[in-house]
Design an enzyme around this catalytic site. Sequence first.
Site, PDB file in Angstrom:
ATOM      1  CD  GLU A   1      -4.726 -10.575  -6.145  1.00 14.45           C
ATOM      2  OE1 GLU A   1      -4.174  -9.744  -5.571  1.00 14.45           O
ATOM      3  OE2 GLU A   1      -6.014 -10.877  -5.878  1.00 14.45           O
TER       4      GLU A   1
ATOM      5  CB  CYS B   1      -9.468  -6.131  -7.277  1.00 18.40           C
ATOM      6  SG  CYS B   1      -7.920  -5.732  -8.116  1.00 18.40           S
TER       7      CYS B   1
ATOM      8  CB  CYS C   1      -5.905  -8.519  -9.730  1.00 17.96           C
ATOM      9  SG  CYS C   1      -4.763  -7.501  -8.690  1.00 17.96           S
TER      10      CYS C   1
ATOM     11  CD  GLU D   1      -2.910  -1.191   2.326  1.00 20.39           C
ATOM     12  OE1 GLU D   1      -2.751  -0.281   3.318  1.00 20.39           O
ATOM     13  OE2 GLU D   1      -3.937  -1.961   2.264  1.00 20.39           O
TER      14      GLU D   1
ATOM     15  CB  CYS E   1      -3.588  -6.485  -5.853  1.00 21.32           C
ATOM     16  SG  CYS E   1      -4.955  -5.445  -5.719  1.00 21.32           S
TER      17      CYS E   1
HETATM   18  N1  THU Z   1      -6.083  -6.429  -2.224  1.00 22.45           N
HETATM   19  C1  THU Z   1      -5.272  -7.467  -3.002  1.00 22.45           C
HETATM   20  O1  THU Z   1      -3.841  -7.335  -2.568  1.00 22.45           O
HETATM   21  N2  THU Z   1      -5.860  -8.508  -3.677  1.00 22.45           N
HETATM   22  C2  THU Z   1      -7.048  -8.758  -3.745  1.00 22.45           C
HETATM   23  O2  THU Z   1      -7.417  -9.468  -4.467  1.00 22.45           O
HETATM   24  C3  THU Z   1      -7.821  -7.776  -3.040  1.00 22.45           C
HETATM   25  C4  THU Z   1      -7.364  -6.405  -2.365  1.00 22.45           C
HETATM   26  C5  THU Z   1      -5.334  -5.437  -1.331  1.00 22.45           C
HETATM   27  C6  THU Z   1      -5.546  -4.228  -1.848  1.00 22.45           C
HETATM   28  C7  THU Z   1      -5.455  -3.442  -0.486  1.00 22.45           C
HETATM   29  O3  THU Z   1      -4.123  -3.354  -0.137  1.00 22.45           O
HETATM   30  C8  THU Z   1      -5.898  -4.273   0.615  1.00 22.45           C
HETATM   31  O4  THU Z   1      -6.256  -5.539  -0.218  1.00 22.45           O
HETATM   32  C9  THU Z   1      -7.522  -3.877   0.706  1.00 22.45           C
HETATM   33  O5  THU Z   1      -8.312  -3.460  -0.330  1.00 22.45           O
END
Ligand code: THU
Length: 134
Positions: free
Chosen positions: A55, A87, A90, A44, A53
């Site tokens: 992935e 998401c 991704c 983040e 993310c």
């Molecule tokens: N996030 C991921 O890394 N992958 C997903 O499939 C869902 C969301 C992360 C983004 C953010 O850092 C946190 O999860 C909350 O959305």
Amino acid sequence: MDTASLFALALEAARSSYSPYSRFRVGSALVAEDGTVFTGANVENRSFGLTICAERSALVTAISAGHRAFTRIAVATPDSKGPVSPCGACRQVLSEFMAPGARVTFGASRDELVETTIGALLPFDALHDLKGSL
Ligand code: THU
């Protein structure tokens, strides 16, 4: 590699998550065509939209190492009550390097895993058919 082992690697990768803003850790384990496994965690940023993310984190690591095709991915979200699917961003980015039939496994814990495919997560992907001819 079997599903349980791949998911265990994703869960382990979630421990490296940098998620001070959401406090939502995510880990992934991506399998390249030759069987090599790459892991990733969400990273983040205080400018929230720059978050990467788990992935895509694994994917860019693997691509940077020279790989171009992947057969499976497992995603672990240990801070959620139940399974959380990848998401939209991704799904799109993974589909660049994974066939519609490639398996996707996700869950908060090994006790409740969802098994699906890239094609099911991203249907009507007409651009995928155009890949290579664009
Ligand atoms: N996030 C991921 O890394 N992958 C997903 O499939 C869902 C969301 C992360 C983004 C953010 O850092 C946190 O999860 C909350 O959305």
